[in-house]
Design a protein around this motif. Structure first.
Motif, PDB file in Angstrom:
ATOM      1  N   TYR A 149       5.435   4.000   1.465  1.00  0.00           N
ATOM      2  CA  TYR A 149       5.020   2.696   0.952  1.00  0.00           C
ATOM      3  C   TYR A 149       5.111   1.690   2.089  1.00  0.00           C
ATOM      4  O   TYR A 149       5.884   1.884   3.050  1.00  0.00           O
ATOM      5  N   ALA A 150       4.339   0.627   2.025  1.00  0.00           N
ATOM      6  CA  ALA A 150       4.459  -0.475   2.988  1.00  0.00           C
ATOM      7  C   ALA A 150       4.265  -1.783   2.237  1.00  0.00           C
ATOM      8  O   ALA A 150       3.362  -1.908   1.406  1.00  0.00           O
ATOM      9  N   VAL A 151       5.144  -2.747   2.531  1.00  0.00           N
ATOM     10  CA  VAL A 151       5.056  -4.086   1.952  1.00  0.00           C
ATOM     11  C   VAL A 151       5.067  -5.096   3.094  1.00  0.00           C
ATOM     12  O   VAL A 151       5.902  -4.996   4.001  1.00  0.00           O
ATOM     13  N   VAL A 152       4.139  -6.034   3.073  1.00  0.00           N
ATOM     14  CA  VAL A 152       4.130  -7.142   4.034  1.00  0.00           C
ATOM     15  C   VAL A 152       4.286  -8.427   3.233  1.00  0.00           C
ATOM     16  O   VAL A 152       3.516  -8.683   2.298  1.00  0.00           O
ATOM     17  N   ILE A 153       5.307  -9.209   3.583  1.00  0.00           N
ATOM     18  CA  ILE A 153       5.687 -10.355   2.762  1.00  0.00           C
ATOM     19  C   ILE A 153       6.278 -11.436   3.658  1.00  0.00           C
ATOM     20  O   ILE A 153       6.708 -11.150   4.774  1.00  0.00           O
ATOM     21  N   GLY A 202       8.600 -15.643  10.105  1.00  0.00           N
ATOM     22  CA  GLY A 202       9.062 -15.555   8.720  1.00  0.00           C
ATOM     23  C   GLY A 202       8.479 -14.380   7.966  1.00  0.00           C
ATOM     24  O   GLY A 202       8.709 -14.231   6.771  1.00  0.00           O
ATOM     25  N   ALA A 203       7.689 -13.536   8.644  1.00  0.00           N
ATOM     26  CA  ALA A 203       7.019 -12.421   7.960  1.00  0.00           C
ATOM     27  C   ALA A 203       7.786 -11.118   8.167  1.00  0.00           C
ATOM     28  O   ALA A 203       8.410 -10.909   9.207  1.00  0.00           O
ATOM     29  N   ILE A 204       7.714 -10.251   7.174  1.00  0.00           N
ATOM     30  CA  ILE A 204       8.416  -8.963   7.219  1.00  0.00           C
ATOM     31  C   ILE A 204       7.445  -7.839   6.888  1.00  0.00           C
ATOM     32  O   ILE A 204       6.683  -7.931   5.920  1.00  0.00           O
ATOM     33  N   LEU A 205       7.487  -6.789   7.690  1.00  0.00           N
ATOM     34  CA  LEU A 205       6.879  -5.509   7.319  1.00  0.00           C
ATOM     35  C   LEU A 205       8.035  -4.592   6.957  1.00  0.00           C
ATOM     36  O   LEU A 205       8.949  -4.400   7.763  1.00  0.00           O
ATOM     37  N   GLN A 206       8.030  -4.060   5.758  1.00  0.00           N
ATOM     38  CA  GLN A 206       8.991  -3.020   5.394  1.00  0.00           C
ATOM     39  C   GLN A 206       8.216  -1.821   4.908  1.00  0.00           C
ATOM     40  O   GLN A 206       7.344  -1.949   4.042  1.00  0.00           O
ATOM     41  N   ALA A 218      12.554   1.066   6.703  1.00  0.00           N
ATOM     42  CA  ALA A 218      12.763   0.371   7.978  1.00  0.00           C
ATOM     43  C   ALA A 218      11.968  -0.925   7.944  1.00  0.00           C
ATOM     44  O   ALA A 218      10.981  -1.043   7.212  1.00  0.00           O
ATOM     45  N   GLN A 219      12.398  -1.864   8.771  1.00  0.00           N
ATOM     46  CA  GLN A 219      11.844  -3.224   8.704  1.00  0.00           C
ATOM     47  C   GLN A 219      11.481  -3.758  10.077  1.00  0.00           C
ATOM     48  O   GLN A 219      12.138  -3.434  11.064  1.00  0.00           O
ATOM     49  N   LEU A 220      10.462  -4.586  10.114  1.00  0.00           N
ATOM     50  CA  LEU A 220      10.130  -5.359  11.313  1.00  0.00           C
ATOM     51  C   LEU A 220       9.910  -6.801  10.873  1.00  0.00           C
ATOM     52  O   LEU A 220       9.148  -7.060   9.938  1.00  0.00           O
ATOM     53  N   ARG A 276       0.843  -1.199   0.000  1.00  0.00           N
ATOM     54  CA  ARG A 276       0.000   0.000   0.000  1.00  0.00           C
ATOM     55  C   ARG A 276       0.875   1.245   0.000  1.00  0.00           C
ATOM     56  O   ARG A 276       2.064   1.191   0.322  1.00  0.00           O
ATOM     57  N   PHE A 277       0.249   2.362  -0.384  1.00  0.00           N
ATOM     58  CA  PHE A 277       0.905   3.671  -0.405  1.00  0.00           C
ATOM     59  C   PHE A 277       0.019   4.645   0.366  1.00  0.00           C
ATOM     60  O   PHE A 277      -1.212   4.578   0.273  1.00  0.00           O
ATOM     61  N   TYR A 278       0.651   5.532   1.139  1.00  0.00           N
ATOM     62  CA  TYR A 278      -0.167   6.432   1.971  1.00  0.00           C
ATOM     63  C   TYR A 278       0.592   7.709   2.331  1.00  0.00           C
ATOM     64  O   TYR A 278       1.810   7.793   2.152  1.00  0.00           O
TER      65      TYR A 278
END
Length: 247
Positions: free
Chosen positions: A93-97, A168-172, A162-164, A41-43
């Motif tokens: 931007y946010a990516v969850v993968i 096995g999941a990542i929020l960047q 930045a990352q969390l 998503r973008f915000y």
């Protein structure tokens, strides 16, 4: 023949920082529990805000009282690490993968590939920053560029991420500086050099998001399904702990 994996694309959202952080954290938790596909998503942050890294507890007291164009700046804590970021005139931007192999740097670079490719389509070449560990003493995320950051050929930092990781999941997520106000930046971070990347006036936010969305599909070899947050999802997001800092 397997079809492509489908990720969720949540439409562009303008909202306060504590709401945006709650959404990002919720998306990570949902994905980790197997109830949600990877998502992007973008915000933007409205009102403008300063976000602090999850472990960043030292910051100037006056940050709680800053005003820009008649609006009080929010002070918000991110679920991710790193240092303070001023969210004004930027796009996040946010990516969850999940399922990325390799170490943290390799995961950053795998995710950042869509940013490099998308901006290349827009005529801007980006590469990774090269600052060493000295950056840790700088409270301002955009004061230095590490290997997790993307800079232009002349050294201007365009994107700080930045990352969390949870299991096995990542929020960047990351801030893309489009039209930041240099005087506000100086008020927040002092007199340090402000290297602003000059973005072409022809590049609207819509055009930038469209290029980045196309690059996500291409880089990850996936299809995107546009799906706004439902009423039930909003309710689950908004009952989470708040991400405000201070009063």
């Amino acid at each position: 023949m397997h079809g492509k994996q489908i990720w969720r694309l949540i439409p562009f959202l303008e909202a306060p920082g504590n709401v945006q952080m709650a959404i990002d954290r919720w998306l990570l938790e949902q994905h980790l529990s197997g109830q949600h596909p990877p998502s992007v998503r973008f915000y933007t942050w409205s009102p403008p805000a300063i976000s602090l890294g999850y472990h960043q507890y030292k910051y100037p007291e006056y940050w709680q009282d800053l005003v820009w164009q008649g609006q009080k700046l929010d002070l918000v804590r991110r679920p991710t690490g790193g240092r303070a970021v001023l969210h004004q005139g930027d796009l996040t931007y946010a990516v969850v993968i999940s399922g990325l192999s390799g170490n943290r740097t390799q995961a950053y670079q795998k995710i950042c590939e869509f940013l490099i490719q998308g901006w290349r389509q827009l005529g801007v070449d980006l590469h990774y920053g090269s600052a060493g560990r000295g950056y840790i003493h700088n409270p301002n995320c955009f004061g230095t560029a590490t290997s997790a950051d993307l800079v232009t050929a002349d050294g201007g930092k365009l994107i700080g991420s930045a990352q969390l990781r949870r299991g096995g999941a990542i929020l960047q997520h990351g801030s893309i500086r489009l039209q930041p106000d240099a005087s506000l930046f100086a008020e927040v971070f002092g007199t340090e050099t402000f290297t602003c990347v000059q973005i072409s006036q022809n590049l609207s936010v819509e055009k930038i998001i469209a290029a980045l969305i196309a690059a996500v599909s291409n880089c990850f070899g996936i299809d995107l399904a546009v799906q706004p947050l439902s009423q039930r999802e909003w309710e689950a997001i908004l009952v989470q702990p708040r991400w405000d800092v201070g009063s």
